[in-house]
Design a protein around this motif. Structure first.
Motif, short mmCIF file in Angstrom:
data_model
loop_
_atom_site.label_atom_id
_atom_site.label_comp_id
_atom_site.label_asym_id
_atom_site.label_seq_id
_atom_site.Cartn_x
_atom_site.Cartn_y
_atom_site.Cartn_z
N VAL A 28 0.81 -1.22 0.00
CA VAL A 28 0.00 0.00 0.00
C VAL A 28 0.85 1.28 0.00
O VAL A 28 0.33 2.37 0.17
N MET A 29 2.17 1.12 -0.18
CA MET A 29 3.03 2.30 -0.23
C MET A 29 3.66 2.39 -1.61
O MET A 29 4.04 1.36 -2.18
N THR A 30 3.81 3.60 -2.11
CA THR A 30 4.48 3.72 -3.40
C THR A 30 5.95 3.33 -3.24
O THR A 30 6.51 3.41 -2.15
N ILE A 31 6.54 2.89 -4.34
CA ILE A 31 7.96 2.54 -4.34
C ILE A 31 8.76 3.73 -3.81
O ILE A 31 9.69 3.59 -3.02
N GLY A 32 8.34 4.94 -4.25
CA GLY A 32 9.05 6.14 -3.85
C GLY A 32 9.11 6.31 -2.34
O GLY A 32 10.17 6.55 -1.77
N ARG A 33 7.96 6.15 -1.68
CA ARG A 33 7.93 6.33 -0.23
C ARG A 33 8.81 5.30 0.45
O ARG A 33 9.47 5.57 1.46
N GLN A 34 8.81 4.07 -0.10
CA GLN A 34 9.62 3.03 0.52
C GLN A 34 11.12 3.29 0.31
O GLN A 34 11.93 3.02 1.18
N ARG A 47 8.74 7.37 -12.97
CA ARG A 47 7.50 6.62 -13.08
C ARG A 47 7.45 5.49 -12.05
O ARG A 47 6.45 5.27 -11.38
N VAL A 48 8.58 4.78 -11.93
CA VAL A 48 8.65 3.70 -10.94
C VAL A 48 8.56 4.27 -9.54
O VAL A 48 7.94 3.69 -8.65
N PHE A 49 9.16 5.43 -9.35
CA PHE A 49 9.13 6.10 -8.05
C PHE A 49 7.70 6.32 -7.59
O PHE A 49 7.36 6.17 -6.42
N LYS A 50 6.84 6.67 -8.55
CA LYS A 50 5.44 6.98 -8.20
C LYS A 50 4.55 5.75 -8.20
O LYS A 50 3.40 5.82 -7.78
N ALA A 51 5.06 4.62 -8.68
CA ALA A 51 4.20 3.44 -8.84
C ALA A 51 4.04 2.68 -7.53
O ALA A 51 4.85 2.81 -6.61
N TYR A 52 2.97 1.89 -7.46
CA TYR A 52 2.80 0.95 -6.35
C TYR A 52 3.39 -0.39 -6.76
O TYR A 52 3.46 -0.70 -7.96
N ILE A 67 16.47 -3.99 -4.85
CA ILE A 67 17.93 -3.90 -4.79
C ILE A 67 18.35 -2.44 -4.63
O ILE A 67 19.22 -2.10 -3.81
N ALA A 68 17.68 -1.56 -5.39
CA ALA A 68 18.00 -0.14 -5.28
C ALA A 68 17.79 0.34 -3.86
O ALA A 68 18.63 1.04 -3.28
N MET A 69 16.67 -0.07 -3.27
CA MET A 69 16.33 0.36 -1.91
C MET A 69 17.38 -0.10 -0.92
O MET A 69 17.77 0.63 -0.02
N MET A 70 17.85 -1.33 -1.10
CA MET A 70 18.79 -1.89 -0.15
C MET A 70 20.21 -1.34 -0.33
O MET A 70 21.03 -1.42 0.57
N LEU A 71 20.48 -0.81 -1.53
CA LEU A 71 21.85 -0.31 -1.76
C LEU A 71 21.95 1.20 -1.58
O LEU A 71 23.05 1.76 -1.63
N ILE A 72 20.82 1.86 -1.35
CA ILE A 72 20.86 3.32 -1.16
C ILE A 72 21.84 3.75 -0.07
O ILE A 72 22.64 4.65 -0.27
N PRO A 73 21.83 3.09 1.09
CA PRO A 73 22.77 3.54 2.14
C PRO A 73 24.21 3.10 1.88
O PRO A 73 25.06 3.33 2.74
N GLU A 74 24.48 2.51 0.73
CA GLU A 74 25.81 2.00 0.41
C GLU A 74 26.37 1.13 1.52
O GLU A 74 27.36 1.48 2.16
N PRO A 75 25.73 0.00 1.75
CA PRO A 75 26.15 -0.88 2.85
C PRO A 75 27.49 -1.54 2.54
O PRO A 75 27.93 -1.57 1.39
N ASP A 76 28.14 -2.05 3.60
CA ASP A 76 29.39 -2.77 3.41
C ASP A 76 29.14 -4.24 3.10
O ASP A 76 29.98 -4.92 2.55
N LEU A 77 27.97 -4.69 3.53
CA LEU A 77 27.65 -6.10 3.33
C LEU A 77 26.22 -6.23 2.83
O LEU A 77 25.30 -5.63 3.39
N LEU A 78 26.06 -7.00 1.77
CA LEU A 78 24.72 -7.28 1.26
C LEU A 78 24.46 -8.77 1.37
O LEU A 78 25.28 -9.58 0.94
N ILE A 79 23.34 -9.11 1.98
CA ILE A 79 22.92 -10.50 2.02
C ILE A 79 21.80 -10.66 1.01
O ILE A 79 20.79 -9.98 1.10
N ALA A 80 22.02 -11.50 0.01
CA ALA A 80 21.00 -11.69 -1.01
C ALA A 80 20.43 -13.09 -0.83
O ALA A 80 21.12 -14.08 -1.05
N ASP A 81 19.18 -13.16 -0.38
CA ASP A 81 18.56 -14.45 -0.06
C ASP A 81 17.72 -14.90 -1.24
O ASP A 81 16.59 -14.48 -1.40
#
Lengths: 354, 276
Positions: B105-111, B144-149, B163-177
């Motif tokens: 129920v949240m737009t991609i942008g808000r998330q 467009r994706v930013f505004k989409a649900y 992936i974009a959301m998880m890499l925004i803070p430029e983490p040192d470690l990414l766990i991809a499950d």
């Protein structure tokens, strides 16, 4: 990407989606109300009450009886009677009440605002307490606060409401004097308030009679809390289970991984999703209250629809009974429409499907 | 140099009617800025290993370890506040299916903004950052994706947004499950390629959890093979064919080869001894 089917239809030159939605809502409304009329009409024919006798009394002569029989159109075929009935209802004519010898619509216009006011305050209390209580119970699942909410809800759900009402009156009115007793206003105010909407709280506020306003508040608070408690019990249980379901979803883990605060996860993410089914729960509770809580209205001498309906039933006043039933049915239909509209605001997935 | 992540004797257990059941039973490994794959069948404990590193073992489950260090910081007794700082900025997680891992129920942008505002000074800056990140995962029309649900995006598009959301803070470690298991085969390769480039460019450590041994061997440096909550073998991805453990060999051999040849395909022969 699967973007927006409605936009493509718009390009094909069909109706704009909001108009289509409005149209389908309107058709639903008409069909439902027609069904409702059919049901009330059938009830009127099926009950073993002679409408002529109810109108003229059992000491009328045979010729009077026959005249009224013809006047009521009872000699006509049943489908024609139904059309006459529909026609009358559409013109706002619900017949005359035998008991009050006033048009039923007028009577309902007097009693329904009392019920509307009581139910609205009650559902506000039930929702504003019930939802946070349910959220708390879900978040602290299995702990003390969960148990407290559960027990309070259980008591609210299983204790007979007239008993709680009497206890409440005894304690808060008779012993402690915190609230006013039965009725909507003290006798002293009863004739000083002009009727604008029929809602006491609104009328007194509009007229600036703040004494009377606070008096009305002290009258409504006990019965409304009581009814509110009853719906709170239901709303909090449902909120708890919807919240538990949402808190177990993967998007909650996503939010946690992003470092979103726990408060925002609960109120912003989980409750925002749980709100969608909750709309139906609240609307149904509200609908139940609008039928008029017969027992509560009786105990608190609240001149509402429930009391009117009970009195009419007691004296076989069929016009009044059918008219009230129709109004209750219409209120349910209206609430359903309202929750449909709210759905589209709360759930983007519904918005696109329309 | 201290490694990025050190795990020693990690155990995750859940209460059942027959007492506590351990689903991860003493996993140890250490990780630099490299790509580590954890491979195993369903229920082998690979996902729970990933969750435990993030402190997200679902209650009433419990995770314990003799050592759990992230850049020298002990995670075992991290406070909720410390976890929030770590999760939002240093360690991220991409899950299997964007249908469930994005809030419907949240737009991609808000998330995205929830992640971006934590590392940016102003909202405008955060939004720029979020849009830039969407572009980095090769979304052609970021606005467009930013505004989409979420339900308005395809699976591949949703996973890229994730992936974009998880890499925004430029983490040192990414766990991809299992980040590509829910996607179409053609989209899988695309998403993997994006992930591959981002991890290389930003010099992150990656834990890639998968059941697909072939995929993993071409994508990662090192492979941990898990069975019944234990690491049964650890080897370099290039040496997969020389696996010693019969379970790894089994996993490797039961895959069909394009040249054909083996018929019928061998099935996995399990040995109760491995679970000891």
């Amino acid at each position: 990407m699967t973007f927006d089917a409605s936009e493509q239809e718009g390009r094909r030159g069909a109706l704009p989606p909001w108009l289509k939605r409005l149209g389908s809502l309107f058709i639903t409304l008409v069909v439902t109300l027609f069904g409702l009329l059919l049901v009330t009409f059938m009830i009127g024919r099926v009950v073993p009450i002679d409408p002529v006798l109810a109108a003229v009394g059992d000491r009328a002569s045979a010729s009077t009886y026959h005249k009224v029989y013809l006047a009521l159109g009872l000699d006509k075929p049943i489908w024609e009677q139904f059309l006459i009935y529909v026609n009358q209802v559409l013109h706002g004519n619900l017949g005359e009440s035998v008991l009050t010898s006033r048009p039923v619509l007028e009577d309902i216009g007097t009693v329904f605002p009392a019920t509307l006011e009581l139910s609205t305050v009650a559902i506000l209390i039930g929702t504003l307490v019930g939802i946070p209580a349910g959220v708390l119970a879900a978040v602290r699942q299995g702990r003390l606060s969960d148990q407290v909410v559960r027990v309070l809800g259980l008591v609210g759900y299983s204790a007979p409401i007239f008993w709680l009402g009497l206890l409440g009156l005894l304690l808060f009115y008779a012993k402690l004097g915190w609230v006013s007793g039965p009725g909507r206003l003290d006798v002293g105010y009863q004739f000083s308030v002009d009727r604008i909407t029929g809602l006491m709280l609104v009328d007194t506020a509009l007229e600036g009679q703040w004494d009377a306003f606070w008096n009305a508040v002290s009258h409504i608070i006990l019965p409304a809390s009581l009814l509110g408690y009853y719906s709170m019990a239901y709303i909090s249980r449902m909120t708890r289970s919807f919240m538990l379901q949402e808190l177990g979803q993967e998007y909650i883990i996503t939010a946690r991984v992003k470092g979103v605060s726990e408060r925002r996860i609960i109120w912003g993410h989980a409750l925002r999703n749980a709100a969608v089914p909750l709309v139906t729960v609240v609307a149904l509770s509200y609908g139940n209250l609008l039928q008029g809580a017969v027992l509560t209205e009786t105990i608190f001498a609240w001149p509402g629809l429930g009391m009117y309906l009970t009195n009419s039933l007691g004296s076989a006043d069929m016009n009044a009974v059918l008219g009230s039933t129709l109004v209750i049915g219409a209120a349910f239909v209206a609430l359903n429409l309202l929750s449909d509209v709210l759905y589209t605001f709360l759930d983007p997935r519904v918005r696109r499907q329309q | 140099m201290t490694p990025l992540l050190e795990v020693e004797d990690l155990r995750v257990s859940f209460p059942t009617r027959h007492g506590r059941t351990e689903v991860v039973r003493g996993v140890s490994f250490s990780l630099g800025r490299e790509r580590l794959a954890i491979v195993g069948e369903s229920g082998s404990g690979k996902s729970q290993t990933g969750r435990a590193i993030l402190g997200l073992t679902p209650p009433p489950g419990k995770a314990t370890a003799a050592r759990l260090n992230f850049e020298g910081q002990d995670l075992r007794n991290a406070t909720p506040k410390q976890w929030r700082d770590l999760r939002g900025r240093r360690i991220s997680l991409v899950m299997q299916d964007p249908k469930f891992s994005l809030n419907p129920v949240m737009t991609i942008g808000r998330q995205l903004m929830e992640a971006a505002t934590r590392t940016s000074q102003t909202r405008a800056e955060a939004k720029d950052h979020a849009l830039a990140m969407l572009e980095a995962v090769q979304i052609r029309d970021p606005l467009r994706v930013f505004k989409a649900y979420p339900h308005e995006l395809s699976g591949g598009m949703g996973q890229r947004a994730m992936i974009a959301m998880m890499l925004i803070p430029e983490p040192d470690l990414l766990i991809a499950d299992e980040p590509t298991s829910a996607l179409d085969v053609t989209v899988q390769i695309e998403v993997l390629r994006i992930l591959d480039r981002l991890v290389t460019d930003r010099g992150m450590g990656l834990i890639f959890i998968s059941h697909d041994l072939r995929l993993v061997s071409s994508f990662c440096d090192r492979v941990l093979v898990m069975y019944a909550g234990k690491v049964v073998e650890e080897l370099r991805a290039s040496n997969l064919a020389q696996a010693q453990h019969p379970y790894t060999q089994g996993l490797f051999n039961c895959l069909p080869k394009i040249e054909g040849g083996i018929r019928p395909l061998p099935t996995l022969q399990r040995d109760a001894e491995w679970a000891r």
